[in-house]
Design a protein around this motif. Sequence first.
Motif, PDB file in Angstrom:
ATOM      1  N   GLN A  70       0.841  -1.206   0.000  1.00 27.00           N
ATOM      2  CA  GLN A  70       0.000   0.000   0.000  1.00 27.00           C
ATOM      3  C   GLN A  70       0.873   1.252   0.000  1.00 27.00           C
ATOM      4  O   GLN A  70       0.628   2.205  -0.744  1.00 27.00           O
ATOM      5  CB  GLN A  70      -0.914  -0.004   1.215  1.00 27.00           C
ATOM      6  N   ALA A  71       1.892   1.254   0.868  1.00 30.23           N
ATOM      7  CA  ALA A  71       2.786   2.410   0.930  1.00 30.23           C
ATOM      8  C   ALA A  71       3.528   2.600  -0.390  1.00 30.23           C
ATOM      9  O   ALA A  71       3.697   3.730  -0.863  1.00 30.23           O
ATOM     10  CB  ALA A  71       3.785   2.227   2.072  1.00 30.23           C
ATOM     11  N   TYR A  72       3.931   1.494  -0.999  1.00 30.36           N
ATOM     12  CA  TYR A  72       4.623   1.578  -2.281  1.00 30.36           C
ATOM     13  C   TYR A  72       3.702   2.161  -3.350  1.00 30.36           C
ATOM     14  O   TYR A  72       4.128   3.002  -4.155  1.00 30.36           O
ATOM     15  CB  TYR A  72       5.098   0.193  -2.703  1.00 30.36           C
ATOM     16  N   ALA A  73       2.438   1.733  -3.366  1.00 30.92           N
ATOM     17  CA  ALA A  73       1.473   2.251  -4.345  1.00 30.92           C
ATOM     18  C   ALA A  73       1.291   3.753  -4.194  1.00 30.92           C
ATOM     19  O   ALA A  73       1.217   4.480  -5.188  1.00 30.92           O
ATOM     20  CB  ALA A  73       0.134   1.522  -4.191  1.00 30.92           C
ATOM     21  N   VAL A  74       1.219   4.234  -2.957  1.00 31.37           N
ATOM     22  CA  VAL A  74       1.072   5.676  -2.729  1.00 31.37           C
ATOM     23  C   VAL A  74       2.292   6.420  -3.252  1.00 31.37           C
ATOM     24  O   VAL A  74       2.169   7.477  -3.895  1.00 31.37           O
ATOM     25  CB  VAL A  74       0.848   5.962  -1.226  1.00 31.37           C
ATOM     26  N   ARG A  75       3.484   5.881  -3.006  1.00 29.72           N
ATOM     27  CA  ARG A  75       4.705   6.531  -3.500  1.00 29.72           C
ATOM     28  C   ARG A  75       4.732   6.570  -5.027  1.00 29.72           C
ATOM     29  O   ARG A  75       5.116   7.579  -5.631  1.00 29.72           O
ATOM     30  CB  ARG A  75       5.941   5.809  -2.961  1.00 29.72           C
ATOM     31  N   VAL A  76       4.332   5.469  -5.642  1.00 28.55           N
ATOM     32  CA  VAL A  76       4.307   5.409  -7.107  1.00 28.55           C
ATOM     33  C   VAL A  76       3.336   6.432  -7.675  1.00 28.55           C
ATOM     34  O   VAL A  76       3.659   7.174  -8.617  1.00 28.55           O
ATOM     35  CB  VAL A  76       3.920   3.987  -7.579  1.00 28.55           C
ATOM     36  N   LEU A  77       2.131   6.507  -7.108  1.00 27.58           N
ATOM     37  CA  LEU A  77       1.121   7.428  -7.617  1.00 27.58           C
ATOM     38  C   LEU A  77       1.533   8.883  -7.374  1.00 27.58           C
ATOM     39  O   LEU A  77       1.293   9.758  -8.216  1.00 27.58           O
ATOM     40  CB  LEU A  77      -0.225   7.121  -6.971  1.00 27.58           C
TER      41      LEU A  77
END
Length: 387
Positions: A70-77
């Motif tokens: 989830q944290a990785y997805a937020v960083r990517v977006l």
Amino acid sequence: MRAYTRDLERLILWSVVVRKKALSSLTVEDCEAYKDSLNAPLASFTGPKRPRTSGRWRPFAPEGLSADSQAYAVRVLRAAFAWLVEVRYLAGNPWSAVHEPATVTRELSVQVHRALPASLWTRVREALDVRCDGISGDNVESDDESRQWRAARAATILMGDSGLRRAEAALARREDLRLAEVAGDGRASRSPSPRSPSPPTSSRSVESAGSVESGRGPSSVWTLTVIGKRRKQRTVPVSGATVAALRAHWQDRAHDFDAPHANGPLIAPLWIPATRTARERHDAQTDEGPYSVDAFGRLVRMAVQRLARKSAALADFSTDDVVQLANTSAHAFRHTFGTRAVARDMPTDVEQAILGHASLQTTSIYVRAERRRVLEAAARYYDEDAE
């Protein structure tokens, strides 16, 4: 890039289906709601893993994403939207106001335990040679099966002898494989015309091909330039056995590996699946198309699993060996290179350069794992001696 595409696709689907908005209309509140949905996706957005082209494909697994994912997805977006602002597609970045889910910073780890022990790695190569010769227990492989085994052997040895990542090996090209001449001071220079006479391509000769290749003398070595993570270019050594396996695979593709100006993917499918996606991808190629990264991984994984299930050459393997092979992925052969390099006293900084690690700390994990194995073996020896 594949991870960025995946996370952006998920957000676009959610934005259109749930919020009924274009990506450019998302607000901070929308982004917060999407972040919450990553932990517990809507039932209509979840399902078992299916091919991307299947009508039953869903963007999330039923259990949702872990906190780290989830944290990785937020960083990517956040990074993707920042780029959209930079190119003036968006006026602002709503993700800049969204905090990442709380995660635990874990000790750096690499799944070194997945590496094949040296003896198992040797016997796997021997078993691959047997299959490439068209022998399967009491049966004889068809020509098509033998060609497929030779493709799998080339892919497996390329990863295991050069420490490449799956994507790096899948996209490696012939024009980037050169013969480097090593000067007397130990420095290497790339040969502008790295061609040499082809050795015999019999499968039985592949394991001993190192001596065949070294017939040119100790002052030359094959090297391959690849583009790795973070778009960083690096050059890795390629063993004589790998080159011999590649020659045999190229012969199966009716190509001359040693022809002047030979080019194209080092390893490519011998036939194209009759699916629309595969046909479109390969029709779009200006030359022979390579394996996709996932298909390359399946080629290696399925070959090793077939060896574990059926190969008569593995009859003397322990149950633990067969279980490990049955659960071996393509990436395990990168770890196999890392552990073998340490066992052979390769300097850690050299190993770091070959593996393409950004940090020496990552490479040092192989060193610690090798020391632990030595201590465990010594402890067993002294325990048995005491008995």
